[in-house]
Scaffold this motif. Structure first.
Motif, PDB file in Angstrom:
ATOM      1  N   GLY A  24       0.592  -1.466  -0.119  1.00  0.00           N
ATOM      2  CA  GLY A  24       0.173  -0.027   0.387  1.00  0.00           C
ATOM      3  C   GLY A  24       0.585   1.465   0.365  1.00  0.00           C
ATOM      4  O   GLY A  24       0.433   2.164  -0.546  1.00  0.00           O
ATOM      5  N   LEU A  25       2.164   0.942   0.501  1.00  0.00           N
ATOM      6  CA  LEU A  25       2.540   2.320   1.205  1.00  0.00           C
ATOM      7  C   LEU A  25       3.308   2.793  -0.933  1.00  0.00           C
ATOM      8  O   LEU A  25       3.620   4.019  -0.816  1.00  0.00           O
ATOM      9  N   ALA A  26       3.561   2.135  -1.354  1.00  0.00           N
ATOM     10  CA  ALA A  26       4.451   1.946  -2.732  1.00  0.00           C
ATOM     11  C   ALA A  26       2.839   2.745  -3.710  1.00  0.00           C
ATOM     12  O   ALA A  26       3.406   3.187  -4.098  1.00  0.00           O
ATOM     13  N   HIS A  27       2.380   2.311  -3.428  1.00  0.00           N
ATOM     14  CA  HIS A  27       0.911   3.092  -4.511  1.00  0.00           C
ATOM     15  C   HIS A  27       0.569   4.110  -3.481  1.00  0.00           C
ATOM     16  O   HIS A  27       0.296   5.080  -4.989  1.00  0.00           O
ATOM     17  N   LEU A  28       0.639   4.626  -2.369  1.00  0.00           N
ATOM     18  CA  LEU A  28       0.260   5.537  -1.877  1.00  0.00           C
ATOM     19  C   LEU A  28       1.556   7.667  -2.472  1.00  0.00           C
ATOM     20  O   LEU A  28       1.160   8.002  -3.057  1.00  0.00           O
ATOM     21  N   LEU A  29       2.621   6.301  -2.018  1.00  0.00           N
ATOM     22  CA  LEU A  29       3.708   7.051  -2.953  1.00  0.00           C
ATOM     23  C   LEU A  29       4.112   7.580  -4.105  1.00  0.00           C
ATOM     24  O   LEU A  29       4.289   8.097  -5.246  1.00  0.00           O
ATOM     25  N   MET A  30       3.803   6.233  -5.474  1.00  0.00           N
ATOM     26  CA  MET A  30       2.800   6.979  -6.704  1.00  0.00           C
ATOM     27  C   MET A  30       1.894   7.817  -6.654  1.00  0.00           C
ATOM     28  O   MET A  30       2.454   8.400  -7.517  1.00  0.00           O
ATOM     29  N   GLY A  31       1.027   7.369  -6.206  1.00  0.00           N
ATOM     30  CA  GLY A  31      -0.627   8.171  -5.895  1.00  0.00           C
ATOM     31  C   GLY A  31       0.453   9.694  -5.949  1.00  0.00           C
ATOM     32  O   GLY A  31      -0.315  11.305  -6.451  1.00  0.00           O
ATOM     33  N   ASP A  32       1.357  10.516  -5.216  1.00  0.00           N
ATOM     34  CA  ASP A  32       1.742  11.966  -4.314  1.00  0.00           C
ATOM     35  C   ASP A  32       2.980  11.676  -6.534  1.00  0.00           C
ATOM     36  O   ASP A  32       2.634  12.557  -6.362  1.00  0.00           O
ATOM     37  N   CYS A  33       3.553  10.888  -6.461  1.00  0.00           N
ATOM     38  CA  CYS A  33       4.100  11.366  -7.183  1.00  0.00           C
ATOM     39  C   CYS A  33       4.160  11.816  -8.675  1.00  0.00           C
ATOM     40  O   CYS A  33       3.653  12.925  -9.200  1.00  0.00           O
ATOM     41  N   TYR A  34       2.411  11.321  -8.972  1.00  0.00           N
ATOM     42  CA  TYR A  34       1.781  11.064 -10.150  1.00  0.00           C
ATOM     43  C   TYR A  34       0.827  13.058  -9.865  1.00  0.00           C
ATOM     44  O   TYR A  34       0.544  13.277 -11.262  1.00  0.00           O
ATOM     45  N   LEU A  35       0.657  12.781  -8.484  1.00  0.00           N
ATOM     46  CA  LEU A  35      -0.543  13.805  -8.196  1.00  0.00           C
ATOM     47  C   LEU A  35       0.893  15.678  -8.301  1.00  0.00           C
ATOM     48  O   LEU A  35       0.401  16.542  -8.762  1.00  0.00           O
ATOM     49  N   ALA A  36       1.688  15.663  -7.781  1.00  0.00           N
ATOM     50  CA  ALA A  36       2.605  16.216  -8.384  1.00  0.00           C
ATOM     51  C   ALA A  36       3.458  16.958  -9.543  1.00  0.00           C
ATOM     52  O   ALA A  36       3.805  17.601  -9.659  1.00  0.00           O
ATOM     53  N   MET A  37       3.769  15.766 -10.061  1.00  0.00           N
ATOM     54  CA  MET A  37       3.446  15.865 -12.198  1.00  0.00           C
ATOM     55  C   MET A  37       1.911  16.458 -12.970  1.00  0.00           C
ATOM     56  O   MET A  37       2.091  16.376 -14.115  1.00  0.00           O
ATOM     57  N   GLY A  38       0.602  16.339 -11.605  1.00  0.00           N
ATOM     58  CA  GLY A  38      -0.302  17.171 -12.259  1.00  0.00           C
ATOM     59  C   GLY A  38      -1.146  16.028 -12.852  1.00  0.00           C
ATOM     60  O   GLY A  38      -2.055  16.870 -14.322  1.00  0.00           O
ATOM     61  N   CYS A  39      -0.706  14.452 -12.197  1.00  0.00           N
ATOM     62  CA  CYS A  39      -1.023  13.832 -13.674  1.00  0.00           C
ATOM     63  C   CYS A  39      -2.702  12.762 -12.724  1.00  0.00           C
ATOM     64  O   CYS A  39      -2.381  11.796 -11.511  1.00  0.00           O
ATOM     65  N   CYS A  40      -3.566  14.274 -12.402  1.00  0.00           N
ATOM     66  CA  CYS A  40      -4.507  13.334 -11.617  1.00  0.00           C
ATOM     67  C   CYS A  40      -5.599  12.354 -11.915  1.00  0.00           C
ATOM     68  O   CYS A  40      -5.661  10.975 -10.326  1.00  0.00           O
ATOM     69  N   ASP A  41      -5.790  11.836 -12.984  1.00  0.00           N
ATOM     70  CA  ASP A  41      -5.926  10.113 -13.094  1.00  0.00           C
ATOM     71  C   ASP A  41      -5.145   9.280 -12.733  1.00  0.00           C
ATOM     72  O   ASP A  41      -6.077   8.030 -11.815  1.00  0.00           O
ATOM     73  N   ASP A  42      -3.752   9.206 -12.687  1.00  0.00           N
ATOM     74  CA  ASP A  42      -3.271   8.173 -12.081  1.00  0.00           C
ATOM     75  C   ASP A  42      -2.769   8.285 -10.981  1.00  0.00           C
ATOM     76  O   ASP A  42      -2.742   7.055 -10.158  1.00  0.00           O
ATOM     77  N   GLU A  68     -10.549  14.417  -4.778  1.00  0.00           N
ATOM     78  CA  GLU A  68     -11.952  14.464  -5.090  1.00  0.00           C
ATOM     79  C   GLU A  68     -12.655  16.090  -5.044  1.00  0.00           C
ATOM     80  O   GLU A  68     -13.618  16.203  -5.609  1.00  0.00           O
ATOM     81  N   GLU A  69     -11.834  16.515  -4.021  1.00  0.00           N
ATOM     82  CA  GLU A  69     -12.818  17.809  -3.529  1.00  0.00           C
ATOM     83  C   GLU A  69     -12.289  18.641  -4.531  1.00  0.00           C
ATOM     84  O   GLU A  69     -13.340  19.830  -5.085  1.00  0.00           O
ATOM     85  N   LYS A  70     -11.185  18.941  -4.390  1.00  0.00           N
ATOM     86  CA  LYS A  70     -10.847  20.219  -5.492  1.00  0.00           C
ATOM     87  C   LYS A  70     -11.303  19.833  -6.770  1.00  0.00           C
ATOM     88  O   LYS A  70     -11.619  21.063  -7.592  1.00  0.00           O
TER      89      LYS A  70
END
Length: 196
Positions: A24-42, A68-70
């Motif tokens: 789960g932690l690896a998926h969480l960090l991947m989500g953080d990376c994608y979000l930082a790069m502006g890739c919201c769907d990923d 989702e709120e943003k």
């Protein structure tokens, strides 16, 4: 992540997920990376995988809810959508010099530390790769005149030694990385290289 090397962090997380799909932690960090790069769907997808893998992982639930709120407030335009193709010169550089994520790691390492001399063993320890893999990539980068092997010591040491024209191309690629869209495209390219 702290150094904002999102493409490298994403590749490391992907390596973990390949060996431990339910981390789960690896998926969480991947989500953080994608979000930082502006890739919201990923990012959303990765956060959902994090929750599926580790339901008590409250950070994933909180980030998913915040995302989702943003989007509800800002509308669909808030998250950027990037073109699929990288500009020609950047793509040419990647295809010629970046045969794998390890190539990229070494290029970025020496670009950031241009005066440093490093052995294959030191680079392997720093990058968390096998020494044999690092030696193979170092040899290739020397053939391409990006690095130089110095044999004046008992063990070979490698230095950053591109010719001016090549240095200018590399400067252009590194400068283009400052744009989140280009950074994501380079990351996507590296992820494809990691799969082959």
């Amino acid at each position: 992540m702290d150094a904002q090397n999102f493409e490298i962090a994403l590749l490391r997380c992907k390596e973990v997920v390949e060996n431990k799909p339910n981390c789960g932690l690896a998926h969480l960090l991947m989500g953080d990376c994608y979000l930082a790069m502006g890739c919201c769907d990923d990012a959303r997808y990765s956060y959902r995988l994090a929750l599926r893998a580790d339901s008590p992982l409250f950070q994933a639930a909180a980030r998913l809810q915040s995302l989702e709120e943003k989007e509800k407030k800002g509308g669909p335009g808030e998250c950027k959508i990037f073109a699929e193709k990288i500009e020609g010169e950047i793509m040419d550089f990647l295809e010629k010099y970046v045969g794998s994520p390890t190539h990229w790691d070494i290029i970025v390492f020496f670009y950031r530390n241009p005066a440093l001399m490093a052995s294959a063993r030191r680079l392997a320890a720093f990058l968390g790769k096998s020494e044999q893999k690092i030696k193979s990539v170092l040899a290739k980068l020397c053939e391409l005149d990006l690095l130089m092997e110095n044999n004046i010591f008992p063990i070979p040491l490698y230095t950053f030694d591109p010719k001016q024209e090549l240095k200018e191309k590399l400067d252009m690629v590194m400068q283009a990385r400052e744009d989140f869209g280009t950074r994501w495209q380079i990351t996507h390219y590296l992820l494809q290289k990691a799969e082959t």
